[in-house]
Design an enzyme around this catalytic site. Sequence first.
Site, PDB file in Angstrom:
ATOM      1  N   HIS A  27     -10.937  -0.261   0.808  1.00 44.28           N
ATOM      2  CA  HIS A  27     -10.843   0.864   1.738  1.00 44.28           C
ATOM      3  C   HIS A  27     -12.182   0.924   2.470  1.00 44.28           C
ATOM      4  O   HIS A  27     -13.170   1.401   1.918  1.00 44.28           O
ATOM      5  CB  HIS A  27     -10.577   2.154   0.952  1.00 44.28           C
ATOM      6  CG  HIS A  27     -10.605   3.398   1.778  1.00 44.28           C
ATOM      7  ND1 HIS A  27      -9.467   4.117   2.048  1.00 44.28           N
ATOM      8  CD2 HIS A  27     -11.626   4.069   2.379  1.00 44.28           C
ATOM      9  CE1 HIS A  27      -9.792   5.178   2.775  1.00 44.28           C
ATOM     10  NE2 HIS A  27     -11.095   5.172   2.992  1.00 44.28           N
ATOM     11  N   HIS A  70       1.491   5.103  -2.006  1.00 43.88           N
ATOM     12  CA  HIS A  70       1.029   6.135  -2.944  1.00 43.88           C
ATOM     13  C   HIS A  70       2.259   6.820  -3.541  1.00 43.88           C
ATOM     14  O   HIS A  70       2.968   7.540  -2.848  1.00 43.88           O
ATOM     15  CB  HIS A  70       0.137   7.156  -2.232  1.00 43.88           C
ATOM     16  CG  HIS A  70      -1.124   6.565  -1.687  1.00 43.88           C
ATOM     17  ND1 HIS A  70      -2.275   6.443  -2.440  1.00 43.88           N
ATOM     18  CD2 HIS A  70      -1.410   6.039  -0.476  1.00 43.88           C
ATOM     19  CE1 HIS A  70      -3.219   5.869  -1.710  1.00 43.88           C
ATOM     20  NE2 HIS A  70      -2.720   5.618  -0.510  1.00 43.88           N
ATOM     21  N   HIS A 125       0.834  -1.210   0.000  1.00 42.05           N
ATOM     22  CA  HIS A 125       0.000   0.000   0.000  1.00 42.05           C
ATOM     23  C   HIS A 125       0.871   1.263   0.000  1.00 42.05           C
ATOM     24  O   HIS A 125       1.186   1.831   1.040  1.00 42.05           O
ATOM     25  CB  HIS A 125      -0.880  -0.021   1.256  1.00 42.05           C
ATOM     26  CG  HIS A 125      -2.020   0.929   1.217  1.00 42.05           C
ATOM     27  ND1 HIS A 125      -3.249   0.610   1.757  1.00 42.05           N
ATOM     28  CD2 HIS A 125      -2.158   2.176   0.726  1.00 42.05           C
ATOM     29  CE1 HIS A 125      -4.081   1.632   1.600  1.00 42.05           C
ATOM     30  NE2 HIS A 125      -3.424   2.600   0.985  1.00 42.05           N
ATOM     31  N   ASP A 169      -8.719   2.626  -3.236  1.00 39.35           N
ATOM     32  CA  ASP A 169      -8.240   3.224  -1.987  1.00 39.35           C
ATOM     33  C   ASP A 169      -8.288   4.743  -2.031  1.00 39.35           C
ATOM     34  O   ASP A 169      -7.889   5.377  -3.005  1.00 39.35           O
ATOM     35  CB  ASP A 169      -6.819   2.785  -1.678  1.00 39.35           C
ATOM     36  CG  ASP A 169      -6.342   3.358  -0.355  1.00 39.35           C
ATOM     37  OD1 ASP A 169      -6.940   3.021   0.678  1.00 39.35           O
ATOM     38  OD2 ASP A 169      -5.411   4.168  -0.368  1.00 39.35           O
ATOM     39  N   ASP A 219       0.835   2.586   3.783  1.00 36.72           N
ATOM     40  CA  ASP A 219      -0.079   3.643   3.328  1.00 36.72           C
ATOM     41  C   ASP A 219       0.694   4.956   3.190  1.00 36.72           C
ATOM     42  O   ASP A 219       0.206   6.031   3.570  1.00 36.72           O
ATOM     43  CB  ASP A 219      -1.269   3.812   4.270  1.00 36.72           C
ATOM     44  CG  ASP A 219      -2.394   4.652   3.660  1.00 36.72           C
ATOM     45  OD1 ASP A 219      -2.322   4.970   2.451  1.00 36.72           O
ATOM     46  OD2 ASP A 219      -3.343   4.998   4.397  1.00 36.72           O
ATOM     47  N   ASN A 237      -4.983   5.825  -7.106  1.00 40.61           N
ATOM     48  CA  ASN A 237      -5.609   7.159  -7.088  1.00 40.61           C
ATOM     49  C   ASN A 237      -4.643   8.246  -7.575  1.00 40.61           C
ATOM     50  O   ASN A 237      -4.283   9.183  -6.867  1.00 40.61           O
ATOM     51  CB  ASN A 237      -6.159   7.496  -5.699  1.00 40.61           C
ATOM     52  CG  ASN A 237      -5.125   7.435  -4.592  1.00 40.61           C
ATOM     53  OD1 ASN A 237      -4.059   6.841  -4.752  1.00 40.61           O
ATOM     54  ND2 ASN A 237      -5.433   8.054  -3.482  1.00 40.61           N
TER      55      ASN A 237
END
Length: 428
Positions: free
Chosen positions: A177, A58, A56, A150, A303, A90
């Site tokens: 999510h 980003h 996870h 997510d 995350d 995303n």
Amino acid sequence: MSKTLIRGAKVLGGRALDVLIDGGTVAAVGTGLDADGARVVEADGQILLPGLVDLHTHLREPGREDSETVLTGTRAAASGGYTAVHAMANTFPVADTAGVVEQVWRLGRESGYCDVQPVGAVTVGLEGKQLAELGAMHESAASVRVFSDDGKCVDDAVIMRRALEYVKAFDGVIAQHAQEPRLTEGAQMNEGAVSAELGLGGWPAVAEESIIARDVLLAAHVGSRVHICHLSTAGSVEIVRWAKSKGWNVTAEVTPHHLLLTDELVRSYDPVYKVNPPLRTEADVRALREALADGTIDCVATDHAPHPHEDKDCEWGAAAMGMVGLETALSVVQHTMVETGLLDWAGVADRMSFRPAAIGRLAGQGRPVSAGEPANLVLVDPAYRGTVDSARFASRSRNTPYQGRELPGRVTHTFLRGRATVMDGKLV
């Protein structure tokens, strides 16, 4: 240099051994190893682990390169001991087509600091209305197996069921999510005594737990795999534990910050502590640690959510949600799980390498430290203690909740298929 001899490393925290790397593989593990012409790394009792795998992350590229790029994000990953990360969908544009996931995958290959496995969106534009091109993303060069909206919840039960059914054909997984949107409208932090005192909109635990309960039932009904992103409450732990007791194909992750930080920190109104899902209570933290220790929670996932200065250095209500975490994750896990006796280093390898690689079906990652295996490795000095200084991060963003905090452990070396990406604590 094609050969490296790591001398005297405690493999998975066990006895001290020598490890010979030849090309991209581990050639030998034993005592008294020697290799003419090999670069020698004196480990001096440091811990040797398989390269860490993050489910996870980003990376923000394409579209938000002011926050992070694939290059800066993978440099941060290598600094933290990671040899593979899953890049969330995303982005701008959203990674909901074969073209976008292939772009991210190729950028990862070009960076050379760790493997980048794109995560595809479940729905077009993360809007929750129409399934994205799941099959096309899987059949692309990126070979996507994990899909997630997510940042947003797939709250429509029919869409979620269809997604779970679709990915069965190629052993894919839907990473949810868990956030019921109608229960979190205007929410700013965990719903409880602190939110009431501060007058901030509360984010109830049931908003997470109700979605998890629904989705484990759906996964069982269709015989598919569901993975719960950033689980954060004691109630969520019990639902996952119950689902696993049924033999259902359910996995879950916890973030380092949910293993350490609580909603009491929000009293400062410092937006660095604003995150989704929110920081919870001390009781939740205890439950999460115990669940990670007993295997109810399968793995630690960062995350890692970078944001530029202007998106966090503002009033609480306007601030973006998220924290960077790749470069501090292992230290936080050492502090919360190893130093408390809840996990040994073999357990850390299981929760931060073996299991996340298995969930993501990553070939060549999350493998034992043994002869013939890919040389994806990380050396950690567990005796080191240092103060977190975000100015030294490889990440483009600095929104860490640990700034100025003393944490244990330091990654001294990271090897990606035998090639050093970090040497003596510095990026190569």
